[in-house]
Design a protein around this motif. Sequence first.
Motif, PDB file in Angstrom:
ATOM      1  N   VAL A  77      51.640  59.620  16.079  1.00  0.00           N
ATOM      2  CA  VAL A  77      52.469  59.862  17.263  1.00  0.00           C
ATOM      3  C   VAL A  77      51.993  61.117  17.990  1.00  0.00           C
ATOM      4  CG1 VAL A  77      54.773  60.517  18.034  1.00  0.00           C
ATOM      5  CG2 VAL A  77      54.492  58.661  16.371  1.00  0.00           C
ATOM      6  N   ARG A  78      51.750  62.179  17.223  1.00  0.00           N
ATOM      7  CA  ARG A  78      51.317  63.446  17.822  1.00  0.00           C
ATOM      8  C   ARG A  78      49.972  63.286  18.533  1.00  0.00           C
ATOM      9  NH1 ARG A  78      51.525  66.054  13.527  1.00  0.00           N
ATOM     10  NH2 ARG A  78      49.316  65.941  12.951  1.00  0.00           N
ATOM     11  N   GLN A 127      61.444  58.802  16.507  1.00  0.00           N
ATOM     12  CA  GLN A 127      60.344  59.580  17.081  1.00  0.00           C
ATOM     13  C   GLN A 127      59.283  58.658  17.653  1.00  0.00           C
ATOM     14  OE1 GLN A 127      57.667  61.522  14.337  1.00  0.00           O
ATOM     15  NE2 GLN A 127      57.392  63.289  15.690  1.00  0.00           N
ATOM     16  N   ALA A 128      58.953  57.587  16.920  1.00  0.00           N
ATOM     17  CA  ALA A 128      57.954  56.634  17.390  1.00  0.00           C
ATOM     18  C   ALA A 128      58.431  55.927  18.655  1.00  0.00           C
ATOM     19  CB  ALA A 128      57.643  55.620  16.295  1.00  0.00           C
ATOM     20  N   ARG A 129      59.702  55.564  18.705  1.00  0.00           N
ATOM     21  CA  ARG A 129      60.245  54.900  19.904  1.00  0.00           C
ATOM     22  C   ARG A 129      60.128  55.807  21.124  1.00  0.00           C
ATOM     23  NH1 ARG A 129      63.788  50.367  19.289  1.00  0.00           N
ATOM     24  NH2 ARG A 129      64.663  50.949  21.304  1.00  0.00           N
ATOM     25  N   ARG A 130      60.491  57.086  20.953  1.00  0.00           N
ATOM     26  CA  ARG A 130      60.409  58.015  22.086  1.00  0.00           C
ATOM     27  C   ARG A 130      58.962  58.191  22.535  1.00  0.00           C
ATOM     28  NH1 ARG A 130      64.154  61.156  19.052  1.00  0.00           N
ATOM     29  NH2 ARG A 130      62.452  62.576  18.496  1.00  0.00           N
ATOM     30  N   ALA A 131      58.047  58.271  21.563  1.00  0.00           N
ATOM     31  CA  ALA A 131      56.633  58.451  21.902  1.00  0.00           C
ATOM     32  C   ALA A 131      56.103  57.245  22.660  1.00  0.00           C
ATOM     33  CB  ALA A 131      55.820  58.670  20.626  1.00  0.00           C
ATOM     34  N   ALA A 136      54.177  54.781  27.419  1.00  0.00           N
ATOM     35  CA  ALA A 136      54.260  53.637  28.323  1.00  0.00           C
ATOM     36  C   ALA A 136      54.446  54.098  29.764  1.00  0.00           C
ATOM     37  CB  ALA A 136      55.413  52.726  27.906  1.00  0.00           C
ATOM     38  N   ARG A 137      55.299  55.087  29.963  1.00  0.00           N
ATOM     39  CA  ARG A 137      55.523  55.604  31.314  1.00  0.00           C
ATOM     40  C   ARG A 137      54.225  56.137  31.908  1.00  0.00           C
ATOM     41  NH1 ARG A 137      55.933  60.221  33.707  1.00  0.00           N
ATOM     42  NH2 ARG A 137      55.714  61.399  31.752  1.00  0.00           N
ATOM     43  N   ARG A 138      53.488  56.919  31.119  1.00  0.00           N
ATOM     44  CA  ARG A 138      52.233  57.488  31.617  1.00  0.00           C
ATOM     45  C   ARG A 138      51.198  56.397  31.893  1.00  0.00           C
ATOM     46  NH1 ARG A 138      51.170  62.200  27.107  1.00  0.00           N
ATOM     47  NH2 ARG A 138      53.230  63.220  27.176  1.00  0.00           N
ATOM     48  N   VAL A 151      60.033  49.333  25.526  1.00  0.00           N
ATOM     49  CA  VAL A 151      59.813  49.726  24.135  1.00  0.00           C
ATOM     50  C   VAL A 151      60.182  48.599  23.173  1.00  0.00           C
ATOM     51  CG1 VAL A 151      60.469  51.352  22.325  1.00  0.00           C
ATOM     52  CG2 VAL A 151      60.104  52.165  24.652  1.00  0.00           C
ATOM     53  N   ASP A 152      61.198  47.829  23.501  1.00  0.00           N
ATOM     54  CA  ASP A 152      61.591  46.732  22.613  1.00  0.00           C
ATOM     55  C   ASP A 152      60.475  45.712  22.434  1.00  0.00           C
ATOM     56  OD1 ASP A 152      64.015  47.817  22.075  1.00  0.00           O
ATOM     57  OD2 ASP A 152      65.180  46.516  23.400  1.00  0.00           O
ATOM     58  N   ASP A 153      59.529  45.661  23.370  1.00  0.00           N
ATOM     59  CA  ASP A 153      58.391  44.756  23.201  1.00  0.00           C
ATOM     60  C   ASP A 153      57.567  45.160  21.983  1.00  0.00           C
ATOM     61  OD1 ASP A 153      59.101  43.346  25.450  1.00  0.00           O
ATOM     62  OD2 ASP A 153      57.768  44.481  26.786  1.00  0.00           O
ATOM     63  N   LEU A 154      57.454  46.466  21.742  1.00  0.00           N
ATOM     64  CA  LEU A 154      56.720  46.932  20.568  1.00  0.00           C
ATOM     65  C   LEU A 154      57.478  46.572  19.287  1.00  0.00           C
ATOM     66  CD1 LEU A 154      54.280  48.482  19.477  1.00  0.00           C
ATOM     67  CD2 LEU A 154      55.658  50.550  19.562  1.00  0.00           C
TER      68      LEU A 154
END
Length: 214
Positions: A77-78, A127-131, A136-138, A151-154
């Motif tokens: 994630v980092r 944490q993974a969901r937020r990342a 995705a936004r970027r 995110v639910d697609d992941l």
Amino acid sequence: MTRHLPRTVRSDARDNRARILDAARAVFGEEGLSAPMREVARHAGVGPATLYRHFPAKQALIVEAFAEQRRACRAAVRDALTDPDPWHGFRSLIERICELHADSRGFADAFMTAFPEAMDFAADQEQARRAVGELARRAQETGQLRPGFVVDDLILMLMAHRGLQGAPRAARATASRRFAAYVIEAFRAAPETGAPTPLPPAPRLRLTEPPGTP
């Protein structure tokens, strides 16, 4: 001799604890979290009493057994968030999470279900969901990720990925890489120009037949 006894006892306890953790990673990794504690004790070569003395609850054993995988997930994630290329970071995070899940059925179970009351895994999952949401936004801003991705697609992808757990371990790793490659292409906003990205070789898999099938 009495003077050295406490040190010997502590050494035996450390050895037993290490064997239990190794056994838990092996047993839960192949059978999932439904594997009984007595199977972990048998695999470790210790009695149930010794196992419960070190880990009174199954939850505590699971959290500690998969500490390394949890660190690897946080590192993934980092690294993804600090990648200057959002699409590359997004892709690498999917690939690394799939790799971790394919390597251990137990870790995949714990990560996806947030094993009852295991706040450690729930925190990792969040944490993974937020990342993924931030990546995705970027990536959407660069035009490389489909505008409709959420995110639910992941989560759906990881649920489908769990279907690979029934495959033999060697084939599972190859199948996971191939699965991740297909998913990444499905999430891409537009096909790449030039030569297509080569996929990992397809493993030889057999469908599992239901009991009683002739």
